[in-house]
Write an enzyme that holds these catalytic residues in place. Structure first.
Site, PDB file in Angstrom:
ATOM      1  N   ASP A   1      27.853  -6.105 -85.872  1.00  0.00           N
ATOM      2  CA  ASP A   1      26.492  -5.988 -85.372  1.00  0.00           C
ATOM      3  C   ASP A   1      26.006  -7.386 -85.002  1.00  0.00           C
ATOM      4  O   ASP A   1      26.575  -8.379 -85.441  1.00  0.00           O
ATOM      5  CB  ASP A   1      25.584  -5.365 -86.438  1.00  0.00           C
ATOM      6  CG  ASP A   1      25.539  -6.199 -87.703  1.00  0.00           C
ATOM      7  OD1 ASP A   1      24.499  -6.820 -87.947  1.00  0.00           O
ATOM      8  OD2 ASP A   1      26.546  -6.250 -88.439  1.00  0.00           O
TER       9      ASP A   1
ATOM     10  N   TYR B   1      25.339   2.394 -97.695  1.00  0.00           N
ATOM     11  CA  TYR B   1      25.310   1.563 -96.491  1.00  0.00           C
ATOM     12  C   TYR B   1      25.788   2.294 -95.237  1.00  0.00           C
ATOM     13  O   TYR B   1      25.717   1.749 -94.140  1.00  0.00           O
ATOM     14  CB  TYR B   1      26.203   0.333 -96.696  1.00  0.00           C
ATOM     15  CG  TYR B   1      25.777  -0.527 -97.849  1.00  0.00           C
ATOM     16  CD1 TYR B   1      24.710  -1.397 -97.736  1.00  0.00           C
ATOM     17  CD2 TYR B   1      26.448  -0.462 -99.064  1.00  0.00           C
ATOM     18  CE1 TYR B   1      24.309  -2.190 -98.804  1.00  0.00           C
ATOM     19  CE2 TYR B   1      26.057  -1.251-100.136  1.00  0.00           C
ATOM     20  CZ  TYR B   1      24.991  -2.110 -99.993  1.00  0.00           C
ATOM     21  OH  TYR B   1      24.591  -2.893-101.051  1.00  0.00           O
TER      22      TYR B   1
ATOM     23  N   ASN C   1      27.628 -13.180 -91.547  1.00  0.00           N
ATOM     24  CA  ASN C   1      28.441 -13.520 -92.717  1.00  0.00           C
ATOM     25  C   ASN C   1      29.854 -12.958 -92.664  1.00  0.00           C
ATOM     26  O   ASN C   1      30.790 -13.593 -93.163  1.00  0.00           O
ATOM     27  CB  ASN C   1      27.742 -13.073 -93.997  1.00  0.00           C
ATOM     28  CG  ASN C   1      26.543 -13.938 -94.320  1.00  0.00           C
ATOM     29  OD1 ASN C   1      26.475 -15.095 -93.916  1.00  0.00           O
ATOM     30  ND2 ASN C   1      25.581 -13.379 -95.028  1.00  0.00           N
TER      31      ASN C   1
ATOM     32  N   ASN D   1      30.506 -10.164 -96.659  1.00  0.00           N
ATOM     33  CA  ASN D   1      30.734 -11.602 -96.793  1.00  0.00           C
ATOM     34  C   ASN D   1      32.117 -11.974 -97.315  1.00  0.00           C
ATOM     35  O   ASN D   1      32.428 -13.151 -97.433  1.00  0.00           O
ATOM     36  CB  ASN D   1      29.638 -12.256 -97.647  1.00  0.00           C
ATOM     37  CG  ASN D   1      29.561 -11.692 -99.039  1.00  0.00           C
ATOM     38  OD1 ASN D   1      30.239 -10.712 -99.359  1.00  0.00           O
ATOM     39  ND2 ASN D   1      28.741 -12.295 -99.873  1.00  0.00           N
TER      40      ASN D   1
ATOM     41  N   HIS E   1      23.959  -2.711 -90.276  1.00  0.00           N
ATOM     42  CA  HIS E   1      25.052  -3.643 -90.574  1.00  0.00           C
ATOM     43  C   HIS E   1      26.418  -2.944 -90.542  1.00  0.00           C
ATOM     44  O   HIS E   1      27.446  -3.620 -90.582  1.00  0.00           O
ATOM     45  CB  HIS E   1      24.813  -4.260 -91.952  1.00  0.00           C
ATOM     46  CG  HIS E   1      25.075  -5.739 -92.031  1.00  0.00           C
ATOM     47  ND1 HIS E   1      25.148  -6.578 -90.944  1.00  0.00           N
ATOM     48  CD2 HIS E   1      25.274  -6.538 -93.107  1.00  0.00           C
ATOM     49  CE1 HIS E   1      25.385  -7.806 -91.342  1.00  0.00           C
ATOM     50  NE2 HIS E   1      25.465  -7.816 -92.650  1.00  0.00           N
TER      51      HIS E   1
END
Length: 190
Positions: free
Chosen positions: A96, A13, A117, A65, A18
């Site tokens: 973001d 990631y 989230n 989350n 994100h």
């Protein structure tokens, strides 16, 4: 002051849209020569003096989350006699934002999660939306069919110069928030 950048842990990631919160924490940490590696509250944390203020930088390692769990723990560990409801005034969250055009930043002193989230998790865990947030735009110029997939994709080569410039502006905005408060930073950077 506690500045938390939102993102997802792991190399898969690292360069995704994100993870702009992590990227801005890294930019500010590099600028200020702060090492963000200490493990605390399911986060990577570093501390230093920015604009004359002791500032903690954090990157929750809980996945987006569940960011609220890490933020609540970090707020409780702030050296303060104030209740948690007052400590949130020392919190800045970087995320973001799919509703903002790419390259734009928006600073707010409070507000809803706006469908994010990570912000939803933080608001639910700390019980208030009364904290500063710096949002970084990732909205493309074209419609997207799958928002979840889009935010977990890496930036296109054509977007990278705008993102680099946005991270520089974001670091400047954070320094202004620390030194002069959110209102002045909003006037200059929004």
């Amino acid at each position: 002051m506690l500045i938390v950048g939102l993102g997802n842990p792991g190399s898969d990631y690292a360069a995704t849209r994100h993870n702009l919160g992590f990227m801005l924490i890294d930019k500010l940490a590099d600028d200020e020569r702060i090492v963000v590696k200490r493990r605390e509250c399911n986060s990577l944390v570093g501390q230093g003096n920015i604009e004359g203020v002791v500032t903690r930088l954090a990157k929750p390692q809980t996945f987006m989350n569940l960011s609220g769990n890490a933020v609540t723990c970090l707020l409780r560990k702030l050296e303060s006699e104030e209740p948690l409801s007052e400590r949130v005034k020392q919190l800045v969250v970087i995320s973001d934002d799919l509703a903002l055009p790419i390259g734009k930043i928006r600073i707010r002193e409070r507000g809803s999660a706006g469908g994010h989230n990570g912000l939803k998790s933080i608001i639910a865990e700390i019980g208030t939306d009364e904290f500063i947030r710096l949002r970084i735009g990732i909205q493309p110029e074209h419609p997207i069919a799958d928002a979840k997939r889009f935010v977990l994709d890496t930036f296109a080569k054509s977007e990278q110069p705008a993102i680099k410039e946005t991270l520089e502006h974001g670091a400047d905005a954070l320094r202004m928030i620390i030194k002069d408060g959110a209102l002045k930073a909003m006037q200059q950077f929004n």
